[in-house]
Design a protein around this motif. Structure first.
Motif, PDB file in Angstrom:
ATOM      1  N   VAL A  26      42.816  40.120  37.018  1.00  0.00           N
ATOM      2  CA  VAL A  26      43.387  39.915  38.355  1.00  0.00           C
ATOM      3  C   VAL A  26      42.791  38.662  39.005  1.00  0.00           C
ATOM      4  O   VAL A  26      43.516  37.842  39.561  1.00  0.00           O
ATOM      5  CB  VAL A  26      43.181  41.171  39.235  1.00  0.00           C
ATOM      6  CG1 VAL A  26      43.511  40.889  40.697  1.00  0.00           C
ATOM      7  CG2 VAL A  26      44.028  42.329  38.709  1.00  0.00           C
ATOM      8  N   ALA A  27      41.482  38.499  38.923  1.00  0.00           N
ATOM      9  CA  ALA A  27      40.839  37.315  39.510  1.00  0.00           C
ATOM     10  C   ALA A  27      41.323  36.031  38.844  1.00  0.00           C
ATOM     11  O   ALA A  27      41.543  35.022  39.517  1.00  0.00           O
ATOM     12  CB  ALA A  27      39.322  37.431  39.388  1.00  0.00           C
ATOM     13  N   LEU A  63      50.973  45.749  39.386  1.00  0.00           N
ATOM     14  CA  LEU A  63      50.018  44.749  39.861  1.00  0.00           C
ATOM     15  C   LEU A  63      50.286  43.372  39.273  1.00  0.00           C
ATOM     16  O   LEU A  63      49.877  42.358  39.849  1.00  0.00           O
ATOM     17  CB  LEU A  63      48.582  45.176  39.521  1.00  0.00           C
ATOM     18  CG  LEU A  63      48.140  46.519  40.112  1.00  0.00           C
ATOM     19  CD1 LEU A  63      46.749  46.879  39.625  1.00  0.00           C
ATOM     20  CD2 LEU A  63      48.189  46.478  41.621  1.00  0.00           C
ATOM     21  N   VAL A  64      50.949  43.328  38.124  1.00  0.00           N
ATOM     22  CA  VAL A  64      51.232  42.084  37.414  1.00  0.00           C
ATOM     23  C   VAL A  64      52.705  42.083  37.023  1.00  0.00           C
ATOM     24  O   VAL A  64      53.260  43.124  36.655  1.00  0.00           O
ATOM     25  CB  VAL A  64      50.341  41.963  36.148  1.00  0.00           C
ATOM     26  CG1 VAL A  64      50.803  40.853  35.232  1.00  0.00           C
ATOM     27  CG2 VAL A  64      48.885  41.743  36.539  1.00  0.00           C
ATOM     28  N   SER A  65      53.330  40.918  37.116  1.00  0.00           N
ATOM     29  CA  SER A  65      54.701  40.794  36.606  1.00  0.00           C
ATOM     30  C   SER A  65      54.678  39.930  35.352  1.00  0.00           C
ATOM     31  O   SER A  65      53.844  39.032  35.211  1.00  0.00           O
ATOM     32  CB  SER A  65      55.629  40.188  37.657  1.00  0.00           C
ATOM     33  OG  SER A  65      55.269  38.854  37.924  1.00  0.00           O
ATOM     34  N   ARG A  66      55.576  40.244  34.451  1.00  0.00           N
ATOM     35  CA  ARG A  66      55.688  39.545  33.161  1.00  0.00           C
ATOM     36  C   ARG A  66      57.068  38.919  33.098  1.00  0.00           C
ATOM     37  O   ARG A  66      58.071  39.589  33.319  1.00  0.00           O
ATOM     38  CB  ARG A  66      55.516  40.558  32.031  1.00  0.00           C
ATOM     39  CG  ARG A  66      55.690  40.004  30.654  1.00  0.00           C
ATOM     40  CD  ARG A  66      55.592  41.163  29.635  1.00  0.00           C
ATOM     41  NE  ARG A  66      55.595  40.698  28.284  1.00  0.00           N
ATOM     42  CZ  ARG A  66      56.680  40.478  27.557  1.00  0.00           C
ATOM     43  NH1 ARG A  66      57.882  40.686  28.066  1.00  0.00           N
ATOM     44  NH2 ARG A  66      56.579  40.036  26.315  1.00  0.00           N
ATOM     45  N   THR A  67      57.099  37.626  32.788  1.00  0.00           N
ATOM     46  CA  THR A  67      58.372  36.932  32.646  1.00  0.00           C
ATOM     47  C   THR A  67      58.436  36.335  31.255  1.00  0.00           C
ATOM     48  O   THR A  67      57.566  35.541  30.875  1.00  0.00           O
ATOM     49  CB  THR A  67      58.521  35.811  33.701  1.00  0.00           C
ATOM     50  OG1 THR A  67      58.330  36.378  35.007  1.00  0.00           O
ATOM     51  CG2 THR A  67      59.883  35.154  33.614  1.00  0.00           C
ATOM     52  N   ALA A  68      59.453  36.754  30.493  1.00  0.00           N
ATOM     53  CA  ALA A  68      59.665  36.229  29.137  1.00  0.00           C
ATOM     54  C   ALA A  68      60.830  35.243  29.175  1.00  0.00           C
ATOM     55  O   ALA A  68      61.879  35.533  29.751  1.00  0.00           O
ATOM     56  CB  ALA A  68      59.964  37.365  28.178  1.00  0.00           C
ATOM     57  N   TYR A  78      52.491  35.500  33.049  1.00  0.00           N
ATOM     58  CA  TYR A  78      52.048  36.625  33.861  1.00  0.00           C
ATOM     59  C   TYR A  78      51.603  36.103  35.218  1.00  0.00           C
ATOM     60  O   TYR A  78      51.008  35.026  35.316  1.00  0.00           O
ATOM     61  CB  TYR A  78      50.873  37.343  33.189  1.00  0.00           C
ATOM     62  CG  TYR A  78      51.264  37.969  31.883  1.00  0.00           C
ATOM     63  CD1 TYR A  78      51.756  39.264  31.838  1.00  0.00           C
ATOM     64  CD2 TYR A  78      51.154  37.260  30.694  1.00  0.00           C
ATOM     65  CE1 TYR A  78      52.123  39.849  30.636  1.00  0.00           C
ATOM     66  CE2 TYR A  78      51.530  37.832  29.488  1.00  0.00           C
ATOM     67  CZ  TYR A  78      52.014  39.120  29.474  1.00  0.00           C
ATOM     68  OH  TYR A  78      52.384  39.689  28.279  1.00  0.00           O
ATOM     69  N   GLU A  79      51.894  36.889  36.255  1.00  0.00           N
ATOM     70  CA  GLU A  79      51.410  36.551  37.585  1.00  0.00           C
ATOM     71  C   GLU A  79      51.224  37.822  38.398  1.00  0.00           C
ATOM     72  O   GLU A  79      51.785  38.872  38.070  1.00  0.00           O
ATOM     73  CB  GLU A  79      52.336  35.571  38.298  1.00  0.00           C
ATOM     74  CG  GLU A  79      53.698  36.099  38.636  1.00  0.00           C
ATOM     75  CD  GLU A  79      54.568  35.035  39.297  1.00  0.00           C
ATOM     76  OE1 GLU A  79      54.038  34.252  40.118  1.00  0.00           O
ATOM     77  OE2 GLU A  79      55.758  34.991  38.995  1.00  0.00           O
ATOM     78  N   LEU A  80      50.419  37.710  39.428  1.00  0.00           N
ATOM     79  CA  LEU A  80      50.181  38.853  40.288  1.00  0.00           C
ATOM     80  C   LEU A  80      51.405  39.132  41.143  1.00  0.00           C
ATOM     81  O   LEU A  80      52.065  38.212  41.618  1.00  0.00           O
ATOM     82  CB  LEU A  80      48.981  38.595  41.215  1.00  0.00           C
ATOM     83  CG  LEU A  80      47.625  38.470  40.557  1.00  0.00           C
ATOM     84  CD1 LEU A  80      46.567  38.120  41.605  1.00  0.00           C
ATOM     85  CD2 LEU A  80      47.254  39.752  39.829  1.00  0.00           C
TER      86      LEU A  80
END
Length: 123
Positions: A26-27, A63-68, A78-80
């Motif tokens: 996360v950090a 908490l995290v999104s994933r974009t393919a 990946y981003e918060l």
């Protein structure tokens, strides 16, 4: 406020957040969107498998999104999420508390270790 489930919900969330790798991930993502390989490079000691599992759990928990991206070679970033980003202030607060009190904690551990029977079970 503790819910009527005996604290199971709170324990489940804290288990995720207090996991060995979650706060580091996360950090690291607080700096912005990162590809898997860049994220892996920036977190020393984490295996690819553990990074994959932790990211999957963080995505599942929102908490995290994933974009393919449909490219060759494939690209995944990946981003918060806003929820993940909201974890940064309390995490920084906890880290600050740890830094502020580390000397006291280490002194207490040393004193405890010097007590007779400190290593005995049930002491």
């Amino acid at each position: 406020m503790i819910r009527g489930d005996g604290g199971r919900t709170i324990r489940a969330v804290l288990d995720r957040i207090c996991d060995k790798w979650t706060l580091l991930i996360v950090a690291t993502l607080d700096e912005g969107c990162l590809r898997f390989t860049d994220l892996h490079r920036q977190i020393p000691g984490i295996s690819q498998r553990m990074l994959t599992l932790t990211l999957r759990n963080l995505e599942r928990d929102g908490l995290v999104s994933r974009t393919a991206y449909a490219e060759v070679p494939p690209r995944v970033e990946y981003e918060l999420t806003p929820t993940g980003r909201s974890l940064i202030p309390p995490a920084l607060g906890l880290a600050g508390w740890a830094m502020e009190h580390i000397e006291e904690i280490e002194a207490s551990r040393e004193a405890y270790g010097e007590r007779p029977g400190a290593g005995a079970a049930g002491a």
